[in-house]
Each structure stands twice: as C-alpha cells, then as structure tokens.
Scaffold this motif. Structure first.
Motif, PDB file in Angstrom:
ATOM      1  N   LEU A  73       1.844  10.724   4.614  1.00 44.70           N
ATOM      2  CA  LEU A  73       2.416   9.405   4.881  1.00 44.70           C
ATOM      3  C   LEU A  73       3.856   9.510   5.368  1.00 44.70           C
TER       4      LEU A  73
ATOM      5  N   ASN B 262      -0.524  12.228  -6.198  1.00 46.67           N
ATOM      6  CA  ASN B 262      -0.888  11.832  -4.837  1.00 46.67           C
ATOM      7  C   ASN B 262      -0.033  12.576  -3.810  1.00 46.67           C
TER       8      ASN B 262
ATOM      9  N   TYR C  30      -4.099  18.246   5.931  1.00 48.49           N
ATOM     10  CA  TYR C  30      -5.107  17.593   5.091  1.00 48.49           C
ATOM     11  C   TYR C  30      -6.169  18.589   4.625  1.00 48.49           C
TER      12      TYR C  30
ATOM     13  N   ASN D 296      -1.314  12.973   0.033  1.00 45.65           N
ATOM     14  CA  ASN D 296      -1.228  11.727   0.797  1.00 45.65           C
ATOM     15  C   ASN D 296       0.220  11.319   1.045  1.00 45.65           C
ATOM     16  N   GLN D 297       1.104  11.627   0.113  1.00 42.44           N
ATOM     17  CA  GLN D 297       2.512  11.300   0.301  1.00 42.44           C
ATOM     18  C   GLN D 297       3.132  12.125   1.423  1.00 42.44           C
TER      19      GLN D 297
ATOM     20  N   ARG E 153       2.229   6.788  -7.357  1.00 43.02           N
ATOM     21  CA  ARG E 153       1.302   7.651  -8.079  1.00 43.02           C
ATOM     22  C   ARG E 153       1.853   9.071  -8.160  1.00 43.02           C
TER      23      ARG E 153
ATOM     24  N   ASP F  48       0.835  -1.210   0.000  1.00 40.97           N
ATOM     25  CA  ASP F  48       0.000   0.000   0.000  1.00 40.97           C
ATOM     26  C   ASP F  48       0.868   1.258   0.000  1.00 40.97           C
ATOM     27  N   ILE F  49       1.947   1.219   0.790  1.00 40.45           N
ATOM     28  CA  ILE F  49       2.845   2.373   0.853  1.00 40.45           C
ATOM     29  C   ILE F  49       3.531   2.575  -0.492  1.00 40.45           C
TER      30      ILE F  49
ATOM     31  N   THR G  46       2.420   1.729  -3.394  1.00 41.18           N
ATOM     32  CA  THR G  46       1.416   2.227  -4.332  1.00 41.18           C
ATOM     33  C   THR G  46       1.179   3.715  -4.136  1.00 41.18           C
ATOM     34  N   ALA G  47       1.130   4.151  -2.878  1.00 40.01           N
ATOM     35  CA  ALA G  47       0.903   5.565  -2.588  1.00 40.01           C
ATOM     36  C   ALA G  47       2.014   6.434  -3.156  1.00 40.01           C
ATOM     37  N   PHE G  48       3.256   5.947  -3.091  1.00 42.23           N
ATOM     38  CA  PHE G  48       4.384   6.742  -3.575  1.00 42.23           C
ATOM     39  C   PHE G  48       4.626   6.582  -5.066  1.00 42.23           C
TER      40      PHE G  48
END
Length: 297
Positions: free
Chosen positions: A23, A16, A92, A19-20, A13, A6-7, A9-11
């Motif tokens: 995170l 994103n 956020y 969210n990065q 994109r 998941d981590i 995938t987040a980085f």
C-alpha cells in the motif's frame, strides 16, 4: 466504508505488514502521478523534477547530504506503471512466503535492509568505480523497490530453496532457480543501460542471503529496524513504553526455564518424509516452524 477508512484500517492492523508495504508503494506512486498531472495541467510541468528529487536516491554525494531521507524513500518510489507492477507482484508472491515462515516483523526488516544496502552499494559504486563516475557526476538517481524486493526473493530462496512456484507458460520452477535468474538479469542490466539498478539489485540479493544465514545461526539482523519501528509506532500513537513488574513466586521447574522446546529428530524426519512425498507446500505452519527451529540447532 470510504477509501481513506480502508487505508486506516490496513495500517491499524499489526499482522498486515505485507499489505502495508504494498500500500505504501501504491500511495507514493498515486501521489506522484497526481502531482505530475496537476503540474502539467497548470503549465508548471518543469517543476515535477523538483518534487521527484525529494524521493529518489541521488548518486552524487552533495545531493545525498542534502536529501538523506532518500536512502529509504527511493525504495517506495516508482514512475512507470510496469515498473511498479512487476515489483509489487514479486513482493506479493515472495513476501507472502517470507511472512508465512518468519512473520511480519522480519519481512519488514528484510525489505528495509535490502533497500538500504542496495542504495549504499549503488552510491559507493557510482562514486568509487571510475567506469561509473560519469553517472555520479551527471547526478543519475536510483528509484524503485527492486533492491528491497530482490532481498526478499533471495531471502526466500535461501530459506526454502526447493519450494516450487508454478509460472505461467513455464510450469513448476524451484525458487532457487528463480533467484539465480534474477541475479543473472541484474548482472546483464549493469552493461545494458541500467548499471545503477543492476548494482542495487545485487546489493539487495547479498543482504537477503546473509539475513537468512545469520537468522539460521540465531542472530536477527533486523532487530535494529524493529526497534526503530517500535519507537516510531509509539511516537505516532502516543503510547508510552510498557513496564513490566514481577512478583516473587516459586521457582519454575528446570524444564520450563530452558525456553521453547526444540523439535526432536523423529519429528524432523517425519516432516522431511512428508516433503519428499507431497512437497513443501503440504506442510502446516507449525511444521514449517519446527523445521526452521531445527535448522538453528
């Protein structure tokens, strides 16, 4: 899917950034919590200060020379749960607004520059102001994303001063008043036991204001940050620089060579009428972009 996946995938994109940023702050916080727990269980809790020293920004110049990376790492470092909670909530809320209107790259630029300027103001104040010199002699450090987040809050307020947030127990409040209250709290903190944090917040706020004002004049202060980020991205991924070659072709019509069309005054009037009727939140993304382009004319 595992947490590690998941981590990744987040980085992976490219769209994103918010969210990065969130995170990275969480990962650093969890790492420090785990290290502190392991050292405590093994009886070496006294060494945690040495670990933390690699992340926080020192106020004394000799330590800063030995740990130059802390001018940025401190802006992702938290110890207390409520400290990181409030910072990430503000990041956020206000970061989503900046990202929607200006995009991912400028959100990251605002965060990084806010952290750097906040840290610079902190170091200069502690070493140049006689009242704060004792703190520098004692090696008082700075940590937390507050300066970077304050830059984003002030940037959002400068960009959209009439935008309204609905606050719990308070109701709708325009963002310019939220920013003003944030500055007031920072000033109060200077003589209420947290001079370093208050001064860094003000430095971040000043950067946020000038970042948007310069952007509205057509100058992007975040381009150096974006260039460094692109270089690091190529270094990590191993992708070479792309070279573009052009084949000769008939000249474009003059209308196309002038760049993106700026919105006509009639369009802007319609958008402003819509804001007066339904508020800024009712605008589409395209309408927001047209309004921003008009502000650069």
């Amino acid at each position: 899917m595992s947490i590690v996946q998941d981590i990744r995938t987040a980085f992976s994109r490219r769209d994103n950034a918010l969210n990065q940023l969130l995170l990275i702050n969480v990962l650093v916080f969890v790492f420090l919590v785990l290290v502190k727990a392991i050292l405590w269980l093994s009886g070496f809790q006294g060494y945690f200060g040495n670990v933390l020293r690699q992340f926080v920004l020192p106020s004394d110049l000799p330590s800063l020379v030995r740990h130059p990376w802390t001018v940025l790492s401190y802006a992702f470092t938290h110890e207390g749960f409520f400290h990181i909670l409030f910072n990430l909530l503000n990041l956020y809320w206000f970061g989503a607004l900046v990202r929607e209107y200006l995009g991912d790259r400028r959100l990251v630029s605002l965060y990084i520059l806010g952290g750097l300027v906040g840290g610079l103001v902190f170091v200069l104040a502690f070493n140049l102001l006689p009242t704060l010199r004792p703190y520098a002699v004692a090696g008082t450090p700075l940590l937390g994303a507050s300066a970077a987040v304050t830059a984003i809050v002030m940037g959002a307020a400068t960009l959209l001063p009439e935008y309204t947030f609905s606050l719990i127990l308070v109701g709708p409040v325009r963002i310019k008043y939220i920013a003003a209250f944030t500055i007031l709290i920072s000033v109060i903190a200077i003589n209420q036991g947290n001079p370093g944090g208050g001064i860094a917040h003000i430095g971040g706020a000043i950067l946020g204001y000038f970042f948007i004002k310069q952007l509205q004049r057509g100058r992007d202060l975040g381009r150096p940050v974006q260039a460094v980020g692109d270089w690091v991205g190529r270094l990590v991924t191993g992708r070479p620089n792309l070279r573009v070659t052009h084949r000769s072709r008939p000249a474009e019509p003059a209308a196309k060579a002038t760049g993106p069309r700026k919105p006509a005054q009639e369009e802007i009037d319609l958008i402003l009428d819509k804001i007066s009727r339904s508020g800024y939140e009712s605008l589409s993304k395209e309408e927001k972009q047209k309004l921003f382009k008009a502000s650069q004319q």
